[in-house]
Design an enzyme around this catalytic site. Sequence first.
Site, mmCIF file in Angstrom:
data_model
loop_
_atom_site.group_PDB
_atom_site.id
_atom_site.type_symbol
_atom_site.label_atom_id
_atom_site.label_comp_id
_atom_site.label_asym_id
_atom_site.label_seq_id
_atom_site.Cartn_x
_atom_site.Cartn_y
_atom_site.Cartn_z
ATOM 1 N N SER A 96 0.844 -1.199 0.000
ATOM 2 C CA SER A 96 0.000 0.000 0.000
ATOM 3 C C SER A 96 0.881 1.252 0.000
ATOM 4 C CB SER A 96 -0.969 -0.050 1.185
ATOM 5 O OG SER A 96 -1.973 0.930 1.050
ATOM 6 N N ASP B 243 -10.110 -5.314 -3.355
ATOM 7 C CA ASP B 243 -9.406 -4.350 -2.510
ATOM 8 C C ASP B 243 -10.304 -3.146 -2.253
ATOM 9 O OD1 ASP B 243 -7.669 -2.216 -1.667
ATOM 10 O OD2 ASP B 243 -5.980 -3.396 -2.417
ATOM 11 N N HIS C 30 -7.455 -5.829 0.726
ATOM 12 C CA HIS C 30 -6.247 -5.013 0.893
ATOM 13 C C HIS C 30 -5.358 -5.468 2.051
ATOM 14 C CE1 HIS C 30 -4.085 -1.327 -0.140
ATOM 15 N NE2 HIS C 30 -4.017 -0.993 1.133
#
Lengths: 279, 279
Positions: B147, B224, B256
């Site tokens: 991320s 996600d 995610h």
Amino acid sequence: MELIQNNRCFEGEQRIYRFHSNALQTETQFGIFLPEQALAGQACPAVFYLAGLTCNEETFAIKAHAQHMAAQLGLILISPDTSPRGEAVAKGDHWDIGQGAGFYINATQAPWAAHYQMETFVTDELYQLVLQQFPIQAQHVGIMGHSMGGHGALTLAFKYPEKFKSVSAFAPICAPSQCPWGEKAFSNYLGTDQQVWLQHDATALVQVKGALFSEILIDQGLKDQFYSQLNPALFQQACDAVGQKLSLREHAGYDHGYYFIQSFIDQHLQFHAVQLQAD
Amino acid sequence: MELIQNNRCFEGEQRIYRFHSNALQTETQFGIFLPEQALAGQACPAVFYLAGLTCNEETFAIKAHAQHMAAQLGLILISPDTSPRGEAVAKGDHWDIGQGAGFYINATQAPWAAHYQMETFVTDELYQLVLQQFPIQAQHVGIMGHSMGGHGALTLAFKYPEKFKSVSAFAPICAPSQCPWGEKAFSNYLGTDQQVWLQHDATALVQVKGALFSEILIDQGLKDQFYSQLNPALFQQACDAVGQKLSLREHAGYDHGYYFIQSFIDQHLQFHAVQLQAD
């Protein structure tokens, strides 16, 4: 039963459910890992995992690193919370008693008895619920646990061998009647009659019940900061006395936590898969 | 450098160290996994892991389930914190800015510039420290992240290809100049000049720097919840335009979080091991 979390993991799903427990008289949550085979509706063997003091239904899923091997073996993993929870539920004075510290027994003493019925919860209510709701092979259910949950796994396996066909533990409290954690929990939850305590003490139970399992697997770190609470040698002696085969593996340098558990979790799941497949 | 936690894990050790960082002008902590080979003094390849928003130096060690494969491959894993921390360090108004959200860049704007120097911290200070203190093969260091940390891994790899020989990411923020998280962070840390932002934007960087790596690996879940922040297609287009080979693998059903990461972490570590061995 409400699905409150669902994460895809190794082509299976790691879920958390919430429901009202009649045994605990409160809302409770449990984790479940469903491998790909279970999602496809195929009946799978299952293993309950009982966590230790201060843990909850999510600890195992996050920290034990079990899903990889469970996906390979097609094992369902069920992880209950370690106690009843909530505003209405009695709290303890410290992390080793009360919420987060249910010890997988049915309390008989006030104020605990109203909610602390973890033995009935795990072996009856949750056990039935997961067998109804998920594709579990009813004759192929095992149990394992860590520390307080290792005590839970060993004692519940010897009390309910018709429900649990395989049993293993990481650093279990093997003789709770003879260590400070167990003495505090049992005197609070069960009262002062130490004969009653022995019904919930793995070392005492195996002497009464005899050899019920073809093998028991225990891993124990030799740098365990709580070693004096655990007494694996007493359990070993009791197993030897009744001819219960026990693989007690001691590991130099390993401590009490989940970095220890993750290092050997694959072997525990493989052990259960073999035991559950037998006969 | 003070060792504040050390847990044996897969015959190696998972450690946390604390030290005073000159770059960050505050105390900071980092995690490191040393496989058995490193404990025996053997030089090993190493991979930095940069975590995402709200995470810290322990998140990776607990949740990514990387130690098993790192132990097999003999890889050292280094996980810095995601920002400077402490009373003296500016906080943000939300979890996506300030402490826990350093974005692996050097801030130029008040109040951030005093401590938020994560680019220098990771690529210079911490990089040098671990090479001095641990048996790392200096020419065999990779970088990966998740991320915000995926953004960090991609951008730092393209800025410092002489330091990082391999790069991979889970669900990276591929074009921070073009998503709300990145716009908020960059306007706070770097000011309003969007030309400056592009120096810290993986999609822009690859177009300027060209193909620097024999391959880049990115895994992206298709469920996600932050997909709109990530823009993997823009990075793919930029890589294609300059001939940078990218394996962008999209995974149906994955979200995610770390249940996604643990499902593919072994393959990332194997990718790094191969890339680091090459030449």
